[in-house]
Write a protein that holds these residues in place. Sequence first.
Motif, PDB file in Angstrom:
ATOM      1  N   VAL A 172       0.852  -1.195   0.000  1.00 60.44           N
ATOM      2  CA  VAL A 172       0.000   0.000   0.000  1.00 60.44           C
ATOM      3  C   VAL A 172       0.883   1.238   0.000  1.00 60.44           C
ATOM      4  O   VAL A 172       1.815   1.353   0.791  1.00 60.44           O
ATOM      5  N   ASP A 173       0.577   2.181  -0.892  1.00 60.63           N
ATOM      6  CA  ASP A 173       1.383   3.392  -1.025  1.00 60.63           C
ATOM      7  C   ASP A 173       0.818   4.591  -0.275  1.00 60.63           C
ATOM      8  O   ASP A 173       1.558   5.515   0.065  1.00 60.63           O
ATOM      9  N   LYS A 174      -0.468   4.597  -0.052  1.00 55.45           N
ATOM     10  CA  LYS A 174      -1.107   5.712   0.656  1.00 55.45           C
ATOM     11  C   LYS A 174      -2.312   5.214   1.436  1.00 55.45           C
ATOM     12  O   LYS A 174      -3.013   4.301   0.990  1.00 55.45           O
ATOM     13  N   ILE A 175      -2.548   5.828   2.593  1.00 54.59           N
ATOM     14  CA  ILE A 175      -3.729   5.534   3.400  1.00 54.59           C
ATOM     15  C   ILE A 175      -4.567   6.802   3.511  1.00 54.59           C
ATOM     16  O   ILE A 175      -4.040   7.881   3.819  1.00 54.59           O
ATOM     17  N   ALA A 176      -5.858   6.667   3.258  1.00 52.07           N
ATOM     18  CA  ALA A 176      -6.820   7.745   3.494  1.00 52.07           C
ATOM     19  C   ALA A 176      -7.790   7.236   4.557  1.00 52.07           C
ATOM     20  O   ALA A 176      -8.554   6.311   4.302  1.00 52.07           O
ATOM     21  N   PHE A 177      -7.742   7.837   5.721  1.00 49.65           N
ATOM     22  CA  PHE A 177      -8.524   7.346   6.856  1.00 49.65           C
ATOM     23  C   PHE A 177      -9.446   8.438   7.365  1.00 49.65           C
ATOM     24  O   PHE A 177      -9.041   9.598   7.515  1.00 49.65           O
ATOM     25  N   THR A 178     -10.677   8.058   7.658  1.00 46.97           N
ATOM     26  CA  THR A 178     -11.613   8.913   8.381  1.00 46.97           C
ATOM     27  C   THR A 178     -12.141   8.108   9.554  1.00 46.97           C
ATOM     28  O   THR A 178     -12.624   6.981   9.377  1.00 46.97           O
ATOM     29  N   GLY A 179     -12.044   8.673  10.753  1.00 53.53           N
ATOM     30  CA  GLY A 179     -12.508   7.947  11.925  1.00 53.53           C
ATOM     31  C   GLY A 179     -12.018   8.593  13.203  1.00 53.53           C
ATOM     32  O   GLY A 179     -11.701   9.788  13.246  1.00 53.53           O
ATOM     33  N   SER A 180     -11.917   7.798  14.243  1.00 50.06           N
ATOM     34  CA  SER A 180     -11.565   8.326  15.555  1.00 50.06           C
ATOM     35  C   SER A 180     -10.088   8.681  15.641  1.00 50.06           C
ATOM     36  O   SER A 180      -9.244   8.115  14.935  1.00 50.06           O
ATOM     37  N   THR A 181      -9.778   9.601  16.524  1.00 50.64           N
ATOM     38  CA  THR A 181      -8.394  10.023  16.710  1.00 50.64           C
ATOM     39  C   THR A 181      -7.530   8.868  17.217  1.00 50.64           C
ATOM     40  O   THR A 181      -6.388   8.701  16.782  1.00 50.64           O
ATOM     41  N   GLY A 182      -8.075   8.044  18.099  1.00 54.43           N
ATOM     42  CA  GLY A 182      -7.306   6.922  18.626  1.00 54.43           C
ATOM     43  C   GLY A 182      -6.893   5.942  17.545  1.00 54.43           C
ATOM     44  O   GLY A 182      -5.736   5.509  17.495  1.00 54.43           O
ATOM     45  N   VAL A 183      -7.821   5.595  16.657  1.00 55.92           N
ATOM     46  CA  VAL A 183      -7.480   4.682  15.560  1.00 55.92           C
ATOM     47  C   VAL A 183      -6.531   5.374  14.585  1.00 55.92           C
ATOM     48  O   VAL A 183      -5.623   4.746  14.041  1.00 55.92           O
ATOM     49  N   GLY A 184      -6.740   6.676  14.364  1.00 59.61           N
ATOM     50  CA  GLY A 184      -5.838   7.414  13.484  1.00 59.61           C
ATOM     51  C   GLY A 184      -4.397   7.362  13.952  1.00 59.61           C
ATOM     52  O   GLY A 184      -3.463   7.224  13.142  1.00 59.61           O
ATOM     53  N   GLU A 185      -4.189   7.437  15.256  1.00 62.44           N
ATOM     54  CA  GLU A 185      -2.833   7.348  15.799  1.00 62.44           C
ATOM     55  C   GLU A 185      -2.225   5.981  15.509  1.00 62.44           C
ATOM     56  O   GLU A 185      -1.039   5.867  15.148  1.00 62.44           O
ATOM     57  N   LYS A 186      -3.019   4.937  15.638  1.00 65.57           N
ATOM     58  CA  LYS A 186      -2.519   3.585  15.350  1.00 65.57           C
ATOM     59  C   LYS A 186      -2.153   3.433  13.881  1.00 65.57           C
ATOM     60  O   LYS A 186      -1.157   2.784  13.529  1.00 65.57           O
ATOM     61  N   ILE A 187      -2.958   4.033  13.004  1.00 67.10           N
ATOM     62  CA  ILE A 187      -2.670   3.951  11.572  1.00 67.10           C
ATOM     63  C   ILE A 187      -1.367   4.660  11.237  1.00 67.10           C
ATOM     64  O   ILE A 187      -0.564   4.168  10.436  1.00 67.10           O
ATOM     65  N   LEU A 188      -1.122   5.805  11.856  1.00 69.11           N
ATOM     66  CA  LEU A 188       0.132   6.520  11.617  1.00 69.11           C
ATOM     67  C   LEU A 188       1.328   5.676  12.031  1.00 69.11           C
ATOM     68  O   LEU A 188       2.355   5.628  11.340  1.00 69.11           O
ATOM     69  N   HIS A 189       1.227   5.005  13.158  1.00 66.28           N
ATOM     70  CA  HIS A 189       2.314   4.120  13.597  1.00 66.28           C
ATOM     71  C   HIS A 189       2.515   2.978  12.608  1.00 66.28           C
ATOM     72  O   HIS A 189       3.648   2.629  12.260  1.00 66.28           O
ATOM     73  N   ALA A 190       1.409   2.389  12.153  1.00 66.33           N
ATOM     74  CA  ALA A 190       1.516   1.252  11.230  1.00 66.33           C
ATOM     75  C   ALA A 190       2.114   1.677   9.902  1.00 66.33           C
ATOM     76  O   ALA A 190       2.850   0.914   9.262  1.00 66.33           O
ATOM     77  N   ALA A 191       1.794   2.887   9.463  1.00 68.11           N
ATOM     78  CA  ALA A 191       2.278   3.366   8.165  1.00 68.11           C
ATOM     79  C   ALA A 191       3.743   3.761   8.189  1.00 68.11           C
ATOM     80  O   ALA A 191       4.399   3.815   7.140  1.00 68.11           O
ATOM     81  N   ALA A 192       4.254   4.041   9.375  1.00 62.97           N
ATOM     82  CA  ALA A 192       5.611   4.583   9.470  1.00 62.97           C
ATOM     83  C   ALA A 192       6.678   3.617   8.957  1.00 62.97           C
ATOM     84  O   ALA A 192       7.675   4.040   8.363  1.00 62.97           O
ATOM     85  N   ALA A 193       6.480   2.325   9.158  1.00 60.58           N
ATOM     86  CA  ALA A 193       7.513   1.351   8.802  1.00 60.58           C
ATOM     87  C   ALA A 193       7.846   1.375   7.318  1.00 60.58           C
ATOM     88  O   ALA A 193       9.004   1.159   6.929  1.00 60.58           O
ATOM     89  N   SER A 194       6.853   1.635   6.474  1.00 62.03           N
ATOM     90  CA  SER A 194       7.109   1.671   5.031  1.00 62.03           C
ATOM     91  C   SER A 194       6.933   3.078   4.451  1.00 62.03           C
ATOM     92  O   SER A 194       6.862   3.249   3.240  1.00 62.03           O
TER      93      SER A 194
END
Length: 495
Positions: free
Chosen positions: A234-256
């Motif tokens: 995956v090259d890009k993530i577009a997320f709409t939702g809660s701030t807590g889940v958004g923080e987790k997505i940012l962490h997950a995306a950081a590795a790549s």
Amino acid sequence: MTITTIPPRPTLLDRPEQDMLIGGQRVPALSGKRFETRNPATGELLALVAQGGAEDVDRAVRAARAALCGPWGRMKGAERQRIMLRLADLVEAHYEELAMLDTLDLGAPYSRTILGKARAGSLLRYYAGQATLIAGETLDNSAPGDVLSHTIKEPVGVVAAINPWNGPIGMSVWKAGPVLASGCTLVMKPAEQTPLSALRFGELCLEAGVPEGVINILTGMGDAGAALSSHPGVDKIAFTGSTGVGEKILHAAAASMKRVTVELGGKSPNIVFADADLDKAVPAAAMAVFANAGQICSAGTRLFVQSPIRAEFMERLAAFTKTIRVGDPLNPETQIGPVVSALQMDRILGFMDSAVAEGASTLAGGTRLSGAGYDDGYFLAPTIFDNVTDDMTIAREEIFGPVLSAFSFDTIEEVLERANATPFGLGSGVWTRDLATAHRMARGIRAGSVWVNCYQMLDPGVPFGGYGMSGFGRESGPQHIEDYLETKAVWIKLD
């Protein structure tokens, strides 16, 4: 729009088992697992939906990558535009069905979900226009010799869209539009509470001529979203939702090092000055938070009323709130339906309890509705809490339910400081007849949208997004598609 008739039950629901859409085919999860989606107004089982896991994420991403490398990746903007215009026509032609799926899946009144028809078509046509406007630039440079430099805009690649449950079909269109316009491909994960209209939208994409694998609909639970966020393909993530889940997505995306845009929660101020037109401000202040049972990220949940009009305004607001019709989403006269689930209802009731315990007074609502027509669903009375202080839990936390906190203020300087005393910054409202006050407030409020003498207005050509913990990136407007494009610099030495 006045609703007098309700359309028939969508034929999609004739299939009691709903599969994912991957590579142009409806397929079950490799594990064979399924989850229930139920009507929150009645408890009716609507469908058993394929519960995708990590292995399904992988095949969806591979399908999207294959489509990107196929004819779609070589397609000109004008052809993508033609496909998108056909899709806009199809979405409008089938919108009664799509709106009904959202009413049954989410519990939002049909009189509300059908209102998205014009916006959905407008969004797709706006992005269709953007498809032929993608362009690089010829740039001057200071390199020695005869050197030409220019830029090329290219699709970022495979996009993962992770959607919330509070506006299912609208969010599907909003996420797919820039993907199709830019030439990217998409793996969309709808919320597990409301997956049905996204699946139907995927079918309409195929009918419009979107090639197989360009739009993939991956249904599943939170673990599927987590696997999608961390997938190296995956090259890009577009997320709409809660701030807590958004923080987790940012962490997950950081590795790549994925590109990420997030539109998160809010605790938006709605500010009424003494010179406001109360006939307009009172109902607008109520519906700024009670619409969609309060399940809107930019809802005006913090109401600030200037002291000279406070008593009159709150009396009129409480009286208006008690007239709001809560009930069967299929009744054309219903204004507010249930909240989405028992879990969400219990969370909101917990906030109501904390408000009373911390000293707030209840002007309206504050309870779960019971009795005929209510007992099988998750219905809450529209609720106003008065005498709220800035440090109370309901003043600080996003509730995502039909709960309004009311405050008083005296001066512009005071209300600006208090309105901005939040980590969120998504929406805001200002009610005044004074042009200078309107401009001072619009400049002073730290939020992505400032609505003056209105609330929740949206348009495909106007950007929407947040400050601070409400996220970053913008949806709609000319800025939106830039998040789906890479900029490549080309140097050509001519001598």
